[in-house]
Enzyme design. Structure first.
Site, mmCIF file in Angstrom:
data_model
loop_
_atom_site.group_PDB
_atom_site.id
_atom_site.type_symbol
_atom_site.label_atom_id
_atom_site.label_comp_id
_atom_site.label_asym_id
_atom_site.label_seq_id
_atom_site.Cartn_x
_atom_site.Cartn_y
_atom_site.Cartn_z
ATOM 1 N N ILE A 210 0.856 -1.179 0.000
ATOM 2 C CA ILE A 210 0.000 0.000 0.000
ATOM 3 C C ILE A 210 0.896 1.234 0.000
ATOM 4 C CG2 ILE A 210 -1.805 1.257 1.231
ATOM 5 C CD1 ILE A 210 -2.792 -1.475 0.273
ATOM 6 N N LYS A 211 0.762 2.035 -1.069
ATOM 7 C CA LYS A 211 1.575 3.263 -1.158
ATOM 8 C C LYS A 211 0.843 4.406 -0.472
ATOM 9 C CE LYS A 211 4.046 4.655 -4.770
ATOM 10 N NZ LYS A 211 4.232 5.065 -6.185
ATOM 11 N N VAL A 212 1.532 5.022 0.480
ATOM 12 C CA VAL A 212 0.915 6.101 1.257
ATOM 13 C C VAL A 212 1.842 7.318 1.237
ATOM 14 C CG1 VAL A 212 -0.032 6.751 3.504
ATOM 15 C CG2 VAL A 212 -0.061 4.341 2.804
#
Ligand code: G3P
Length: 229
Positions: free
Chosen positions: A85-87
């Site tokens: 998950i890219k945050v």
């Protein structure tokens, strides 16, 4: 060194997947926009199938920590728990990273333009931190110094976090990121094409081929074996 492709173009991924020692595929909403309106999760499932064990990094778009966590859940529901998950590392993003890591979710902390963002994401336990090389250079920020400082911090704290350097416009920038201690890089297919597109490489291969053919009169080793039978 890990090499990732910063695209969701299926044809480009299929092509380079067969050539590169590919560790992953990364994306963000701007990269998705380039493919126009796609069936998002069907598209990502196709990429997952194509790349096998390599990692797939998908970005959230929520603006609050709650929205980011909800986005992450939907992404994992569709694509599985092995997804990264890219945050983006802003205040809600960092709050979400802490919570995602507490639940054991794979996290790529992105949109990193400063040392401090990187240090905080490392301390929060992000699996990857993604400093934006070219975007930093455009802002007169020393991308080399930042990647070096983050590599030293990871070494000093014996952290498991890896630097996934991103946002490249040429091969020289990629080389610099590697030299400063990036563990991984993600680059568009154009950058990989630049690596192999050097006229000198083509010239060397053409000259070797010509010399071979002039020596043996056949086109390759197999033909040589056949001509000797
Ligand atoms: O992976 C992040 C990267 O895609 C940003 O690149 O080219 O938009 O600066 P760019």
């Amino acid at each position: 060194m890990e090499f990732m492709l910063d695209t969701i173009n299926i044809e480009k991924i299929r092509y380079y997947q067969s050539i590169l020692p590919l560790s992953g595929v990364t994306s963000n909403p701007s990269i998705i926009k380039k493919e126009r309106k796609i069936d998002l999760f069907a598209h990502f499932k196709e990429i997952k199938q194509l790349i096998g064990k390599a990692s797939l990094h998908v970005q959230v778009v929520g603006e609050t920590a709650e929205e980011i966590l909800a986005d992450a859940q939907v992404i994992m529901d569709h694509l599985g728990k092995d997804i990264f998950i890219k945050v983006p590392v802003n205040e809600p993003g960092l709050a979400a990273i802490k919570q995602l890591k507490a639940k054991g979710v794979n996290v790529t902390a992105t949109a990193i333009y400063s040392e401090m963002q990187g240090y905080l994401a490392i301390a929060a336990g992000a699996d990857y931190v993604a400093p934006y090389y070219n975007r930093m250079e455009n802002l007169n920020i020393d991308a080399v110094a930042i990647i070096k400082a983050l590599a030293m911090e990871i070494e000093r704290t014996q952290s498991q976090t890896k630097i996934l350097a991103a946002s490249f416009k040429n091969v020289a920038q990629v080389n610099q990121a590697c030299r400063q201690g990036a563990h991984s890089i993600t680059a568009s297919p154009d950058i990989f094409a630049q690596v192999f597109g050097m006229p000198s490489i083509h010239r060397a291969v053409t000259d070797f081929k010509k010399d071979w053919e002039e020596t043996f009169g056949v086109k390759d080793v197999k033909a040589l074996e056949e001509s000797e039978q």
